[in-house]
Design an enzyme around this catalytic site. Structure first.
Site, PDB file in Angstrom:
ATOM      1  N   THR A  10       0.838  -1.183   0.000  1.00 14.03           N
ATOM      2  CA  THR A  10       0.000   0.000   0.000  1.00 14.03           C
ATOM      3  C   THR A  10       0.884   1.249   0.000  1.00 14.03           C
ATOM      4  OG1 THR A  10      -1.909   1.040   1.078  1.00 14.03           O
ATOM      5  CG2 THR A  10      -0.158   0.210   2.515  1.00 14.03           C
ATOM      6  N   GLU A  11       0.326   2.370  -0.433  1.00 14.20           N
ATOM      7  CA  GLU A  11       1.030   3.657  -0.452  1.00 14.20           C
ATOM      8  C   GLU A  11       2.315   3.605  -1.274  1.00 14.20           C
ATOM      9  OE1 GLU A  11      -0.321   6.374   0.711  1.00 14.20           O
ATOM     10  OE2 GLU A  11      -2.044   5.293   1.533  1.00 14.20           O
ATOM     11  N   LYS A  14       0.211   3.676  -6.620  1.00 13.22           N
ATOM     12  CA  LYS A  14      -0.580   3.049  -7.689  1.00 13.22           C
ATOM     13  C   LYS A  14      -1.490   4.054  -8.388  1.00 13.22           C
ATOM     14  CE  LYS A  14      -2.551  -0.118  -5.219  1.00 13.22           C
ATOM     15  NZ  LYS A  14      -1.913   0.241  -3.917  1.00 13.22           N
ATOM     16  N   THR A  15      -2.144   4.907  -7.599  1.00 14.47           N
ATOM     17  CA  THR A  15      -3.073   5.858  -8.215  1.00 14.47           C
ATOM     18  C   THR A  15      -2.327   6.896  -9.043  1.00 14.47           C
ATOM     19  OG1 THR A  15      -4.655   5.545  -6.411  1.00 14.47           O
ATOM     20  CG2 THR A  15      -4.897   7.523  -7.745  1.00 14.47           C
ATOM     21  N   LYS A  36     -11.507   1.862 -10.236  1.00 15.90           N
ATOM     22  CA  LYS A  36     -11.146   1.451  -8.877  1.00 15.90           C
ATOM     23  C   LYS A  36     -12.326   0.635  -8.359  1.00 15.90           C
ATOM     24  CE  LYS A  36      -8.307   2.152  -5.209  1.00 15.90           C
ATOM     25  NZ  LYS A  36      -6.853   1.951  -5.185  1.00 15.90           N
ATOM     26  N   SER A  40     -11.481   2.004   0.067  1.00 16.91           N
ATOM     27  CA  SER A  40     -11.864   2.271   1.453  1.00 16.91           C
ATOM     28  C   SER A  40     -11.230   3.578   1.890  1.00 16.91           C
ATOM     29  CB  SER A  40     -11.423   1.122   2.367  1.00 16.91           C
ATOM     30  OG  SER A  40     -10.038   0.870   2.248  1.00 16.91           O
ATOM     31  N   ASP A  53      -8.713   8.540  -4.278  1.00 19.12           N
ATOM     32  CA  ASP A  53      -8.154   7.848  -5.442  1.00 19.12           C
ATOM     33  C   ASP A  53      -9.163   7.788  -6.588  1.00 19.12           C
ATOM     34  OD1 ASP A  53      -5.900   7.465  -3.933  1.00 19.12           O
ATOM     35  OD2 ASP A  53      -6.248   5.338  -3.557  1.00 19.12           O
ATOM     36  N   GLU A 113      -7.337  -0.476 -11.235  1.00 18.64           N
ATOM     37  CA  GLU A 113      -6.371  -0.335 -10.139  1.00 18.64           C
ATOM     38  C   GLU A 113      -6.811  -1.146  -8.932  1.00 18.64           C
ATOM     39  OE1 GLU A 113      -5.001   2.908  -6.857  1.00 18.64           O
ATOM     40  OE2 GLU A 113      -5.591   3.695  -8.818  1.00 18.64           O
TER      41      GLU A 113
END
Length: 230
Positions: A10-11, A14-15, A36, A40, A53, A113
């Site tokens: 995560t982080e 990706k976006t 997407k 969450s 995102d 994504e």
């Protein structure tokens, strides 16, 4: 063409990568939409729940799409999706996520994504890997140049290939400007990852996906294996 965008964790950006790819595709005169399937962490607005995102992908996509097409399932708690789904009593399954993607909005390019890393849990025994397998799209792997990235990237790439999906390419990001040995790690990844590098996005305090698009090379994607759309 369809692509599935995943990350080593995560982080990792990706976006940012997905939005930059969308701008790069649109700059060639082709239509593109970023999807997407689940997100969450959302804010309540007059239009309903909105995820940061999802809004970024909507802004980077070709005109004419609306938010519900981009992010059909949005969960308010800013925690792991399967935990957020349990809290709001939503059944988070591959079948439900597929329903929001297929047939879904139409464009020359559709970029899906994922959330978190490759095997983030959904519900029951399903993970994001199961969604990727159901879609059978070529995969683009996002690797953040930070401590641990070599092991994480190689393990993820190995798993993608092990389950039979084509690894179309990978993109490096730099989320931490203070991280040492970024060039050395990047060179190691170029040597070890079994796919072409599509670009390297440097750290920026306020990254602009449209500007970052110029740092990407889409040419290797033209030869990526593209399974039939489900």
């Amino acid at each position: 063409m369809n692509l599935f965008i995943t990350g080593t964790d995560t982080e990792v950006g990706k976006t940012l990568v997905t939005a930059s790819l969308l701008h790069a595709i649109r700059a060639r005169g082709e239509t593109a939409v970023g999807l997407k399937p689940v997100a969450s962490g959302a804010e309540r607005t007059a239009e309903g729940l909105r995820n940061e995102d999802g809004l970024a992908l909507l802004a980077a996509s070709s005109p004419g799409f609306h938010y519900d097409q981009i992010n059909p399932l949005v969960l308010e708690p800013a925690i792991a999706p399967h935990i957020a789904a349990e809290e709001v009593e939503v059944d988070l399954t591959v079948e439900r996520l597929l329903a929001g993607i297929t047939p879904g909005p139409s464009a020359d390019w559709r970029l899906v994504e994922g959330v978190g890393g490759w095997r983030v849990p959904l519900s029951g025994r399903e993970t994001m890997e199961d969604l990727a397998l159901a879609l059978a799209y070529p995969v683009v792997l996002v690797v953040a140049l930070r401590l641990g990235c070599l092991n994480h990237a190689m393990l993820t790439a190995d798993r993608i290939r092990q389950v039979g999906l084509p690894l179309a390419g990978w993109i490096a990001t730099e989320p931490d400007p203070c991280q040492s040995r970024r060039d050395e790690n990047f060179a190691t990844l170029q040597q070890w990852l079994p796919a072409p590098c599509l670009g390297r996005l440097p750290w920026a305090e306020s990254p602009d996906p449209k500007r970052m698009a110029g740092l990407l090379d889409l040419s290797p994607l033209s030869t990526a294996s593209q399974p039939a759309r489900p």
